[in-house]
Design an enzyme around this catalytic site. Structure first.
Site, PDB file in Angstrom:
ATOM      1  N   TYR A 158      -9.041  -8.354   4.189  1.00 14.24           N
ATOM      2  CA  TYR A 158      -8.398  -7.831   2.974  1.00 14.24           C
ATOM      3  C   TYR A 158      -9.175  -6.624   2.463  1.00 14.24           C
ATOM      4  O   TYR A 158      -8.590  -5.589   2.120  1.00 14.24           O
ATOM      5  CB  TYR A 158      -8.349  -8.943   1.919  1.00 14.24           C
ATOM      6  CG  TYR A 158      -7.580  -8.589   0.665  1.00 14.24           C
ATOM      7  CD1 TYR A 158      -6.193  -8.668   0.633  1.00 14.24           C
ATOM      8  CD2 TYR A 158      -8.245  -8.193  -0.496  1.00 14.24           C
ATOM      9  CE1 TYR A 158      -5.485  -8.359  -0.529  1.00 14.24           C
ATOM     10  CE2 TYR A 158      -7.546  -7.890  -1.657  1.00 14.24           C
ATOM     11  CZ  TYR A 158      -6.168  -7.968  -1.672  1.00 14.24           C
ATOM     12  OH  TYR A 158      -5.469  -7.668  -2.817  1.00 14.24           O
ATOM     13  N   LYS A 162      -7.654  -2.925   2.100  1.00 16.07           N
ATOM     14  CA  LYS A 162      -7.508  -2.266   0.796  1.00 16.07           C
ATOM     15  C   LYS A 162      -8.420  -1.039   0.682  1.00 16.07           C
ATOM     16  O   LYS A 162      -8.076  -0.068  -0.012  1.00 16.07           O
ATOM     17  CB  LYS A 162      -7.767  -3.264  -0.336  1.00 16.07           C
ATOM     18  CG  LYS A 162      -6.703  -4.359  -0.435  1.00 16.07           C
ATOM     19  CD  LYS A 162      -5.312  -3.787  -0.742  1.00 16.07           C
ATOM     20  CE  LYS A 162      -4.280  -4.887  -0.931  1.00 16.07           C
ATOM     21  NZ  LYS A 162      -2.955  -4.365  -1.296  1.00 16.07           N
TER      22      LYS A 162
HETATM   23  P1  NAP Z   1       1.821 -12.241  -4.445  1.00 10.12           P
HETATM   24  O1  NAP Z   1       2.471 -12.934  -5.580  1.00 10.12           O
HETATM   25  O2  NAP Z   1       1.270 -13.044  -3.323  1.00 10.12           O
HETATM   26  O3  NAP Z   1       2.819 -11.138  -3.898  1.00 10.12           O
HETATM   27  C1  NAP Z   1       2.715 -10.573  -2.635  1.00 10.12           C
HETATM   28  C2  NAP Z   1       4.060  -9.995  -2.280  1.00 10.12           C
HETATM   29  O4  NAP Z   1       4.024  -9.462  -0.943  1.00 10.12           O
HETATM   30  C3  NAP Z   1       5.140 -11.088  -2.281  1.00 10.12           C
HETATM   31  O5  NAP Z   1       6.341 -10.547  -2.709  1.00 10.12           O
HETATM   32  C4  NAP Z   1       5.195 -11.440  -0.810  1.00 10.12           C
HETATM   33  O6  NAP Z   1       6.363 -12.081  -0.426  1.00 10.12           O
HETATM   34  C5  NAP Z   1       5.070 -10.050  -0.208  1.00 10.12           C
HETATM   35  N1  NAP Z   1       4.774 -10.137   1.208  1.00 10.12           N
HETATM   36  C6  NAP Z   1       3.666 -10.592   1.794  1.00 10.12           C
HETATM   37  N2  NAP Z   1       3.791 -10.569   3.132  1.00 10.12           N
HETATM   38  C7  NAP Z   1       5.026 -10.084   3.386  1.00 10.12           C
HETATM   39  C8  NAP Z   1       5.761  -9.837   4.574  1.00 10.12           C
HETATM   40  N3  NAP Z   1       5.263 -10.094   5.796  1.00 10.12           N
HETATM   41  N4  NAP Z   1       7.006  -9.341   4.464  1.00 10.12           N
HETATM   42  C9  NAP Z   1       7.548  -9.093   3.257  1.00 10.12           C
HETATM   43  N5  NAP Z   1       6.907  -9.309   2.097  1.00 10.12           N
HETATM   44  C10 NAP Z   1       5.665  -9.817   2.168  1.00 10.12           C
HETATM   45  O7  NAP Z   1       0.587 -11.437  -4.971  1.00 10.12           O
HETATM   46  P2  NAP Z   1       0.496 -10.111  -5.881  1.00 10.12           P
HETATM   47  O8  NAP Z   1      -0.777 -10.221  -6.589  1.00 10.12           O
HETATM   48  O9  NAP Z   1       1.736  -9.885  -6.634  1.00 10.12           O
HETATM   49  O10 NAP Z   1       0.329  -9.023  -4.746  1.00 10.12           O
HETATM   50  C11 NAP Z   1       0.976  -7.771  -4.770  1.00 10.12           C
HETATM   51  C12 NAP Z   1       0.018  -6.706  -4.273  1.00 10.12           C
HETATM   52  O11 NAP Z   1      -1.028  -6.560  -5.214  1.00 10.12           O
HETATM   53  C13 NAP Z   1      -0.648  -7.038  -2.948  1.00 10.12           C
HETATM   54  O12 NAP Z   1      -0.751  -5.876  -2.155  1.00 10.12           O
HETATM   55  C14 NAP Z   1      -2.007  -7.517  -3.386  1.00 10.12           C
HETATM   56  O13 NAP Z   1      -2.965  -7.376  -2.380  1.00 10.12           O
HETATM   57  C15 NAP Z   1      -2.256  -6.610  -4.545  1.00 10.12           C
HETATM   58  N6  NAP Z   1      -3.300  -7.015  -5.489  1.00 10.12           N
HETATM   59  C16 NAP Z   1      -3.208  -8.143  -6.215  1.00 10.12           C
HETATM   60  C17 NAP Z   1      -4.222  -8.456  -7.116  1.00 10.12           C
HETATM   61  C18 NAP Z   1      -4.201  -9.684  -7.964  1.00 10.12           C
HETATM   62  O14 NAP Z   1      -5.183  -9.956  -8.660  1.00 10.12           O
HETATM   63  N7  NAP Z   1      -3.153 -10.455  -7.998  1.00 10.12           N
HETATM   64  C19 NAP Z   1      -5.308  -7.621  -7.255  1.00 10.12           C
HETATM   65  C20 NAP Z   1      -5.372  -6.474  -6.504  1.00 10.12           C
HETATM   66  C21 NAP Z   1      -4.355  -6.155  -5.629  1.00 10.12           C
HETATM   67  P3  NAP Z   1       6.433 -13.713  -0.424  1.00 10.12           P
HETATM   68  O15 NAP Z   1       6.558 -14.140  -1.846  1.00 10.12           O
HETATM   69  O16 NAP Z   1       7.637 -13.977   0.402  1.00 10.12           O
HETATM   70  O17 NAP Z   1       5.167 -14.195   0.197  1.00 10.12           O
END
Ligand code: NAP
Length: 253
Positions: A158, A162
């Site tokens: 990860y 990133k």
């Molecule tokens: P999340 O709820 O796990 O959302 C991830 C999203 O990506 C979901 O819609 C997921 O779909 C989709 N996804 C993953 N693999 C996929 C695939 N193979 N094909 C299509 N869609 C896929 O987490 P989130 O926090 O909202 O994450 C969104 C982004 O923010 C990510 O890039 C994550 O790394 C980044 N981020 C998050 C945080 C945090 O604290 N939450 C911090 C920094 C960065 P499904 O629901 O079907 O799995």
């Protein structure tokens, strides 16, 4: 200042991972700002669809597994068939898997790099080609992370992905700014989504993280909406290659 420059009225925004979490937050914020939304993902998007349509704009769900780059041409085709153009791409879909680096598997490494970096690059390339074909400006927003800046713990793939997103955001901005394409990033801090469930379920990690956030609270998906709308809008036309932290002050510590 004329606030119309922040409006996304008449724009079409493609948001990956729009069914939940930060992608849902971005889709709703952009809809509030007037954009039609193309939600791209592998899960049902009806919750996001309802929230977007409640803003009086259109929503197109495109089911696609972004683990591979195979669906990219179809994603663009479905978006163009429905709306005739695209203006904004938000590369939000991403995965995280935790394991000691010493035991990290090839499968987990490949899945994370493929989803978080490889697909992000080739979807950006496809969007940039489309912007050029349309002869319009375009906006690409990549969702980075605190681990674009820090090493993290038990998440080597990860962190690699990133950190790559941060570098790629700069690299693409260097090449595409001259075409009127803005490539920027958003680095969310610790936000309440599925991505951080394991951390929030661990009382010690959860307390340690919270203690280090100057704002004194975890972020919510709606918290990155303002940054996303700004970077997608004409107000950010001269912003290129920068990744904006929305982190409650985490990086300032
Ligand atoms: P999340 O709820 O796990 O959302 C991830 C999203 O990506 C979901 O819609 C997921 O779909 C989709 N996804 C993953 N693999 C996929 C695939 N193979 N094909 C299509 N869609 C896929 O987490 P989130 O926090 O909202 O994450 C969104 C982004 O923010 C990510 O890039 C994550 O790394 C980044 N981020 C998050 C945080 C945090 O604290 N939450 C911090 C920094 C960065 P499904 O629901 O079907 O799995």
């Amino acid at each position: 200042m004329n606030l119309d420059r922040f409006s996304l009225k008449g724009k079409v925004a493609v948001v990956t991972g729009a069914n939940t979490g930060l992608g849902q937050g971005v889709a709703i914020a952009m809809a509030e700002a007037g954009a039609d939304i193309v939600g791209v993902g592998r899960s049902d998007m009806s919750e996001t669809e309802a929230a977007v349509k409640a803003q009086g704009v259109r929503f197109l769900p495109v089911l696609a597994d972004l683990l591979s780059i195979e669906p990219i041409d179809r994603i663009l085709k479905e978006a163009l068939d429905a709306f005739g153009k695209i203006d904004i791409l938000v590369n939000n879909a991403g995965i995280i898997r935790r394991e000691d680096a010493i035991d990290y598997s090839v499968e987990d490494w490949d899945d994370i790099l493929n989803t978080n970096l490889r697909t992000l690059f080739f979807l950006s390339q496809a969007a940039a080609k489309q912007f050029r074909k349309q002869n319009t400006p375009g906006k690409i927003i990549n969702i980075a992370s605190m681990l674009s800046y820090q090493g993290g713990i038990r998440v080597p793939a990860y962190t690699a992905s990133k950190s790559g997103v941060l570098g790629l955001t700069r690299a693409l901005a260097n090449e595409w700014a001259k075409f009127g394409i803005n490539v920027n990033g958003i680095a969310p801090g610790y936000m309440v989504t599925n991505n951080t469930k394991a951390l929030r379920d661990d009382p010690q990690r959860s307390a340690a993280i919270l203690d280090r956030i100057p704002a004194g609270k975890w972020g919510e998906p709606a918290d990155i909406g303002g940054a996303a709308v700004f970077l997608a809008s004409a107000a950010a036309d001269y912003v290129h290659g920068f990744t904006l932290a929305v982190d409650g002050g985490w990086l300032a510590r």
